[in-house]
Scaffold this motif. Structure first.
Motif, PDB file in Angstrom:
ATOM      1  N   THR A 155       0.859  -1.185   0.000  1.00 51.89           N
ATOM      2  CA  THR A 155       0.000   0.000   0.000  1.00 51.89           C
ATOM      3  C   THR A 155       0.898   1.239   0.000  1.00 51.89           C
ATOM      4  OG1 THR A 155      -0.086   0.066   2.419  1.00 51.89           O
ATOM      5  CG2 THR A 155      -1.813  -1.190   1.290  1.00 51.89           C
ATOM      6  N   PRO A 156       0.402   2.371  -0.460  1.00 54.31           N
ATOM      7  CA  PRO A 156       1.237   3.584  -0.472  1.00 54.31           C
ATOM      8  C   PRO A 156       1.767   3.972   0.904  1.00 54.31           C
ATOM      9  CG  PRO A 156      -0.680   3.877  -1.887  1.00 54.31           C
ATOM     10  CD  PRO A 156      -0.881   2.580  -1.171  1.00 54.31           C
ATOM     11  N   SER A 157       0.942   3.815   1.951  1.00 50.97           N
ATOM     12  CA  SER A 157       1.408   4.165   3.294  1.00 50.97           C
ATOM     13  C   SER A 157       2.552   3.258   3.725  1.00 50.97           C
ATOM     14  CB  SER A 157       0.256   4.060   4.294  1.00 50.97           C
ATOM     15  OG  SER A 157      -0.262   2.735   4.318  1.00 50.97           O
ATOM     16  N   LEU A 158       2.452   1.987   3.358  1.00 50.65           N
ATOM     17  CA  LEU A 158       3.530   1.051   3.658  1.00 50.65           C
ATOM     18  C   LEU A 158       4.802   1.468   2.924  1.00 50.65           C
ATOM     19  CD1 LEU A 158       4.437  -1.671   4.918  1.00 50.65           C
ATOM     20  CD2 LEU A 158       3.645  -2.768   2.820  1.00 50.65           C
ATOM     21  N   GLY A 159       4.636   1.866   1.682  1.00 48.82           N
ATOM     22  CA  GLY A 159       5.793   2.300   0.909  1.00 48.82           C
ATOM     23  C   GLY A 159       6.447   3.532   1.507  1.00 48.82           C
ATOM     24  N   HIS A 160       5.636   4.472   2.002  1.00 47.32           N
ATOM     25  CA  HIS A 160       6.199   5.683   2.610  1.00 47.32           C
ATOM     26  C   HIS A 160       7.025   5.324   3.840  1.00 47.32           C
ATOM     27  CE1 HIS A 160       6.506   9.816   3.988  1.00 47.32           C
ATOM     28  NE2 HIS A 160       6.073   9.414   5.172  1.00 47.32           N
ATOM     29  N   ARG A 161       6.509   4.432   4.662  1.00 47.20           N
ATOM     30  CA  ARG A 161       7.231   4.056   5.878  1.00 47.20           C
ATOM     31  C   ARG A 161       8.538   3.335   5.554  1.00 47.20           C
ATOM     32  NH1 ARG A 161       3.375   1.663   7.950  1.00 47.20           N
ATOM     33  NH2 ARG A 161       3.882  -0.538   7.686  1.00 47.20           N
ATOM     34  N   ILE A 162       8.488   2.436   4.586  1.00 49.34           N
ATOM     35  CA  ILE A 162       9.684   1.683   4.234  1.00 49.34           C
ATOM     36  C   ILE A 162      10.709   2.593   3.560  1.00 49.34           C
ATOM     37  CG2 ILE A 162      10.565  -0.221   2.856  1.00 49.34           C
ATOM     38  CD1 ILE A 162       9.020  -1.088   5.297  1.00 49.34           C
ATOM     39  N   ARG A 163      10.224   3.505   2.732  1.00 46.33           N
ATOM     40  CA  ARG A 163      11.163   4.411   2.067  1.00 46.33           C
ATOM     41  C   ARG A 163      11.868   5.319   3.082  1.00 46.33           C
ATOM     42  NH1 ARG A 163       6.977   4.258  -1.794  1.00 46.33           N
ATOM     43  NH2 ARG A 163       7.673   3.321  -3.766  1.00 46.33           N
TER      44      ARG A 163
END
Length: 740
Positions: A467-475
């Motif tokens: 999900t985009p929120s997951l991507g933001h956290r991982i990035r």
């Protein structure tokens, strides 16, 4: 349903029998023949049209033209039948002008579409050889047709047209890309042979039986192709071209046969010897050429086998026989060119443990079994690859969210079943799965990887969809990990100190060293709860921890020189499990103590319970540190599952009660009971105790009454820089208001 049980093929056979019976009953009446032709033409039109609907490209073009050509034949045969029954053209077997015109146009269209049909191999020499073979058939067929066709110039002209059509058909067959299956081509070829044979028969009497046999055979071709299109894996004729064709040699043989048969009855012996000698020489040359062809074919077959092996080595994993990383990337790029796709990344959990405890042979056997189970869990014709090590990938072109989620669930279920390895005890394979969707290859791979690591963070043995929120956290995590590498050199780290206070006297007996990171104006201050796990995961905790240890000891040495009150002070440093497992860590501590002139007991090394669980190397390092006289404290005590076991197996000298029990010690009975039990256990084992997170005087009093001697928390001071700590706790000066 097999071809042998096909009802239309049986109907064609019965139709032929009925036609022959009617011809016999009516003594070869031409009206019977022409009346039975239109239904066969219609069946051929319908079958050809059905095949073209399932075909693509040049194959579709061929069948579409064939359907149109047979439609012309249908019109011509229908007109011919009507004219015969109405007496407009008399009762004759010879086709009228209308039927002949429609048939000629149809034959011309089919000939053209066969001539322009593309070959599988477009190399110049192969194309030249194909044209030469076809031309040989054309010349041979033309000679034979001219020599044996009966009926004068018209029949000979028809024979030449048949020869040209045969030339086009041979060219198409030799192309290696025929638009029909071999089973469908056989009856259609037989129909052409029957019609050509009829040209040598006078167009009277029983010549009517020739189309009786040819027409049903011609209709069988589209019907067989239609059936194969529905159920065969490769329904059309695309296949590897043979190194040579017998068709030109058959044409040469036919020409020599025509030459012998047409020799005049009074030919001289010299002429016969010349003719037979020429035939013998050509036959020997042909035989020699065929032998060479066989040798070349054997060599080519071996080269192809070598090519296949090399291609397999380049595209497939040698152990699991799944596609390798290079093949996967090529297939992913090709799939995304056609539209979005779903990607499922599968990473085996704790695979290294299998290799280390059971051997690499068992690890290989496990990978082979995992590959087999992935094939079972993934829908047929979907792409499964081994990317390397214990990481696999599944490509699902055009899959929906529900379909991709279902595949992830099936993979988890398949891999959850125990696997027996190398006659050893069965093991249970767990995996972490990341699912992502997209149309850009780089982004899709990155997102699936992010989702997979998120699954690991959630405890493994599960799957996570990106999900985009997951991507933001991982990035952000990835960005911080990159910045951590430069933080030491950029001097972005600093240390603060929180006093450890004697609960009876309120004086500081030591301080815990805490790390802070200011990552610059664009990022700001990063909390330890965010960057410490990243440092541990990446291994950067080792050089960072080395800097913290030496800096803290240097600070303590500086305080002892400047402040008499610091003479008995001790300094606490948090150490991660990764540091304890680092070879030579105890030697580093010893050297740091020697360099700063501090005794071992002045250093308190704080370790968490989770850093020691099932880690023999870390525990061995603790024993080495105790030999140096270093004080060892079990930090955040009470939050892990093996606390009691650890204090019995590890050489700890103190316990630090976790703040989660302290914050409710005055209001809830269970935290109060746990805090009292920890104090009693520590007293029995002669361990010192420190209560963390004290924020109120009431909490401090309750803990003191339970037997806790030391505490730390905001009640006494927040973590502060070295200068502020010294001002408040070492000089006796009033504490600044900002520190309260």
């Amino acid at each position: 349903m097999t071809l042998r049980r096909d009802p239309l093929l049986w109907a064609l056979g019965l139709w032929s029998v009925l036609t022959v019976a009617l011809l016999l009953s009516f003594h070869g009446d031409p009206r019977v023949l022409w009346t039975t032709q239109p239904p066969l033409d219609l069946a051929c039109v319908w079958g050809s049209w059905q095949v073209q609907r399932a075909a693509v490209g040049p194959v579709r073009r061929f069948w579409r033209v064939l359907a149109a050509a047979m439609s012309l034949c249908l019109v011509g045969d229908t007109v011919q039948a009507i004219q015969l029954w109405t007496g407009a053209s008399g009762v004759t077997a010879v086709a009228g002008p209308v039927q002949s015109a429609f048939t000629a146009v149809a034959q011309l269209a089919v000939t053209i579409v066969m001539l322009v049909h593309p070959a599988a191999d477009q190399r110049g020499r192969v194309r030249l050889a194909r044209w030469l073979d076809s031309a040989t058939v054309l010349v041979g067929g033309g000679v034979v047709a001219w020599c044996f066709a009966d009926g004068g110039a018209v029949t000979r002209a028809a024979a030449m047209v048949a020869a040209v059509t045969s030339f086009a058909a041979v060219k198409m067959v030799l192309s290696g890309n025929a638009p029909m299956h071999r089973l469908a081509a056989l009856p259609m070829t037989a129909a052409v042979v029957v019609l050509c044979a009829g040209l040598a028969v006078p167009p009277t009497g029983w010549v009517l039986y020739t189309p009786v046999l040819a027409s049903p055979l011609l209709v069988c071709g589209p019907r067989i192709q239609q059936a194969l299109t529905r159920r065969a894996r490769n329904p059309f004729g695309s296949r590897r071209r043979k190194p040579y064709s017998f068709a030109p040699y058959a044409a040469v043989s036919a020409v020599f046969a025509a030459l012998v048969i047409t020799l005049p009855a009074g030919a001289s012996t010299r002429l016969w010897v010349a003719v037979l000698g020429a035939i013998a020489v050509v036959a020997l040359v042909v035989a020699r050429q065929l032998v060479s062809f066989q040798d070349n074919a054997a060599l080519l077959d071996e080269l192809r086998r070598q090519e296949t092996r090399l291609r397999d080595q380049a595209l497939y994993d040698g152990l699991t026989k799944l596609a390798n990383r290079a093949h996967f990337h090529d297939s992913l790029a090709a799939s995304l060119a056609d539209g979005p796709a779903a990607l499922v990344l599968v990473d085996l959990d704790h695979f290294k443990t299998v290799n280390d405890t059971m051997g690499h042979a068992a690890g290989d056997a496990l990978l082979v079994e995992v590959a087999a189970r992935l094939r079972t869990a993934v829908p047929e014709k979907k792409f499964v690859a081994r990317l390397g090590g214990d990481e696999f990938a599944v490509l699902l072109p055009g899959a929906t969210v529900l379909e991709a989620d279902a595949v992830a669930e099936r993979i988890l279920a398949q891999l959850a079943r125990p696997v027996a390895l190398m006659h050893q005890d069965a093991v249970v394979v767990q995996c972490s799965i990341g699912v992502a969707f997209g149309s850009d290859m780089a982004e899709l791979l990155t997102n699936a990887d992010i989702a997979m690591y998120a699954a690991k963070d959630q405890g493994r043995a599960t799957w996570v969809r990106y999900t985009p929120s997951l991507g933001h956290r991982i990035r952000r995590t990835a960005e911080l990990a990159a910045r951590l590498k430069e933080a030491l050199n950029a001097e972005q780290f600093s240390l603060v100190y929180q006093p450890i206070v004697h609960l009876e006297t309120g004086t500081s007996t030591g301080a815990e060293t805490l790390l802070r990171w200011d990552a610059g104006p664009d990022v700001g201050t990063v909390p330890p709860s965010e960057f410490i796990p990243i440092a541990e995961e990446s291994g950067l905790i080792v050089p960072i921890g080395r800097w913290v240890l030496r800096s803290a000891l240097e600070q303590l040495a500086s305080w002892r020189l400047a402040h008499p009150a610091a003479g008995s002070m001790r300094i606490g440093v948090n150490v991660a499990g990764r540091q304890l497992r680092e070879p030579g860590f105890a030697a580093e501590v010893r050297q740091a103590l020697l360099d700063t002139g501090l005794p071992g007991p002045s250093l308190i090394i704080e370790v968490t319970e989770t850093a020691l669980l099932d880690d023999a190397v870390a525990i061995e390092t603790l024993y080495a540190l105790r030999e140096l006289g270093v004080t060892l404290a079990l930090d955040d005590f009470g939050t892990a599952a093996s606390s009691l076991g650890l204090i019995l197996t590890c050489p700890m000298t103190g316990l630090k009660l976790d703040r989660s029990f302290v914050e409710n010690v005055t209001t809830a009975s269970r935290p109060r009971a746990v805090a009292r039990a920890v104090s009693q256990i520590a007293a029995t084992l002669n361990l010192s105790t420190v209560a963390e997170g004290i924020e109120t005087a009431e909490q401090a009093e309750v803990l003191r009454s339970m037997g806790y001697r030391f505490g730390q928390g905001y009640l006494y001071s927040r973590p502060v820089p070295a200068a502020d700590y010294a001002q408040r706790w070492l000089t006796g000066a009033p504490e600044p208001a900002s520190l309260r």
